[in-house]
Design a protein around this motif. Sequence first.
Motif, PDB file in Angstrom:
ATOM      1  N   LEU A   1       1.837 -14.968  -9.200  1.00 28.24           N
ATOM      2  CA  LEU A   1       3.014 -14.336  -8.620  1.00 28.24           C
ATOM      3  C   LEU A   1       2.953 -12.823  -8.791  1.00 28.24           C
ATOM      4  O   LEU A   1       3.234 -12.061  -7.839  1.00 28.24           O
ATOM      5  CB  LEU A   1       4.281 -14.902  -9.275  1.00 28.24           C
ATOM      6  CG  LEU A   1       5.597 -14.508  -8.615  1.00 28.24           C
ATOM      7  CD1 LEU A   1       5.655 -14.991  -7.176  1.00 28.24           C
ATOM      8  CD2 LEU A   1       6.776 -15.068  -9.410  1.00 28.24           C
ATOM      9  N   ARG A   2       2.569 -12.385  -9.969  1.00 27.13           N
ATOM     10  CA  ARG A   2       2.449 -10.944 -10.219  1.00 27.13           C
ATOM     11  C   ARG A   2       1.396 -10.322  -9.305  1.00 27.13           C
ATOM     12  O   ARG A   2       1.582  -9.225  -8.762  1.00 27.13           O
ATOM     13  CB  ARG A   2       2.084 -10.723 -11.688  1.00 27.13           C
ATOM     14  CG  ARG A   2       2.029  -9.250 -12.102  1.00 27.13           C
ATOM     15  CD  ARG A   2       1.962  -9.123 -13.616  1.00 27.13           C
ATOM     16  NE  ARG A   2       0.730  -9.656 -14.178  1.00 27.13           N
ATOM     17  CZ  ARG A   2       0.670 -10.724 -14.962  1.00 27.13           C
ATOM     18  NH1 ARG A   2       1.771 -11.402 -15.267  1.00 27.13           N
ATOM     19  NH2 ARG A   2      -0.484 -11.135 -15.452  1.00 27.13           N
ATOM     20  N   THR A   3       0.295 -11.025  -9.097  1.00 30.43           N
ATOM     21  CA  THR A   3      -0.781 -10.512  -8.239  1.00 30.43           C
ATOM     22  C   THR A   3      -0.333 -10.424  -6.785  1.00 30.43           C
ATOM     23  O   THR A   3      -0.522  -9.402  -6.122  1.00 30.43           O
ATOM     24  CB  THR A   3      -2.010 -11.438  -8.345  1.00 30.43           C
ATOM     25  OG1 THR A   3      -2.463 -11.456  -9.706  1.00 30.43           O
ATOM     26  CG2 THR A   3      -3.132 -10.958  -7.439  1.00 30.43           C
ATOM     27  N   PHE A   4       0.258 -11.508  -6.271  1.00 29.19           N
ATOM     28  CA  PHE A   4       0.650 -11.545  -4.857  1.00 29.19           C
ATOM     29  C   PHE A   4       1.805 -10.596  -4.555  1.00 29.19           C
ATOM     30  O   PHE A   4       1.957 -10.142  -3.413  1.00 29.19           O
ATOM     31  CB  PHE A   4       1.023 -12.969  -4.445  1.00 29.19           C
ATOM     32  CG  PHE A   4      -0.143 -13.921  -4.431  1.00 29.19           C
ATOM     33  CD1 PHE A   4      -1.429 -13.487  -4.163  1.00 29.19           C
ATOM     34  CD2 PHE A   4       0.055 -15.279  -4.694  1.00 29.19           C
ATOM     35  CE1 PHE A   4      -2.504 -14.371  -4.155  1.00 29.19           C
ATOM     36  CE2 PHE A   4      -1.009 -16.168  -4.674  1.00 29.19           C
ATOM     37  CZ  PHE A   4      -2.290 -15.713  -4.407  1.00 29.19           C
ATOM     38  N   GLU A   5       2.620 -10.287  -5.567  1.00 30.26           N
ATOM     39  CA  GLU A   5       3.741  -9.370  -5.356  1.00 30.26           C
ATOM     40  C   GLU A   5       3.378  -7.922  -5.674  1.00 30.26           C
ATOM     41  O   GLU A   5       4.211  -7.024  -5.484  1.00 30.26           O
ATOM     42  CB  GLU A   5       4.939  -9.792  -6.212  1.00 30.26           C
ATOM     43  CG  GLU A   5       5.596 -11.082  -5.737  1.00 30.26           C
ATOM     44  CD  GLU A   5       6.949 -11.319  -6.388  1.00 30.26           C
ATOM     45  OE1 GLU A   5       7.023 -11.228  -7.631  1.00 30.26           O
ATOM     46  OE2 GLU A   5       7.912 -11.580  -5.657  1.00 30.26           O
ATOM     47  N   SER A   6       2.139  -7.687  -6.109  1.00 27.34           N
ATOM     48  CA  SER A   6       1.747  -6.327  -6.470  1.00 27.34           C
ATOM     49  C   SER A   6       1.657  -5.439  -5.227  1.00 27.34           C
ATOM     50  O   SER A   6       1.344  -5.902  -4.117  1.00 27.34           O
ATOM     51  CB  SER A   6       0.403  -6.334  -7.197  1.00 27.34           C
ATOM     52  OG  SER A   6      -0.639  -6.713  -6.310  1.00 27.34           O
TER      53      SER A   6
END
Length: 270
Positions: A110-115
């Motif tokens: 989630l953190r990666t895709f929302e970065s």
Amino acid sequence: MSKAVKNNDYCWVGSQKNFVDEINIHKISHMVLGRFGGNSSAGQYKNEDGCIVWVNDDLNYEFVVLLDAHQTAESAELVVSTIQSLKEDIKSILTHSPRKSFDCLYKLLLRTFESKGFKEACKKVQGETAFLCAVRKDKFLWWFSVGDCILYLNHPELSNLSEYQQNHRSFYEWIGKVNTFELEVPCFSIGTKELRQGRNHIFLTTDGLVECPNVDFANPRKIFNSIYEFTNEESVWRLLKEIQKNNVRDSTTIVSWFVEIDIEGSQPSK
């Protein structure tokens, strides 16, 4: 028919090799990867699927990503390269207990895709992709799903109750030029499942299999009914041969494997 892969880490995108008019079976440890790029006679000329498969027998897990892009394979290429860049982080996460592994993996994805960097990269690709990540660790199955790739679990206790599909096949969700993670509230699903005692069959597929004309593979019983008369490898090949024979246009990618669980699953109280 098959080619064994000695390395238990494998990734592929259809832009590297499209398998149009060609059935390909790859064995990765105890797992089978099947690919068919579609029939050129039906108008197919490219393959925009992709996958990542990592196996660790010592730590008792399998990690799979399945992708089904459209317009071009650029979005699948972006996701594959992004997940590959996280390989060491993900493998470190999967050394922990299933509960901690799944929680940390969810937060990382989630953190990666929302970065900001990833979302900016998505704006530069042509097209978008469905994304399904499935992880089996010990007696549990976990998934993170965007779009319409399918995760099936087959076990007698479940099939007797007509339960096969685990994730929700969701339309109008993608990662890429059109990107669910650009929404005010990103749309995706996650889930976990306790595997049953005995032999569990985990089966992921892109939608070419279930949308093939003149067959009824949209009904999972039709997929699994005769599959156990043959080896896993031959069963996947036969499914792909059937859709080839029925002149499917869309590409299909399948990942199939079996897991033996010694511990009894949850049962209702008496």
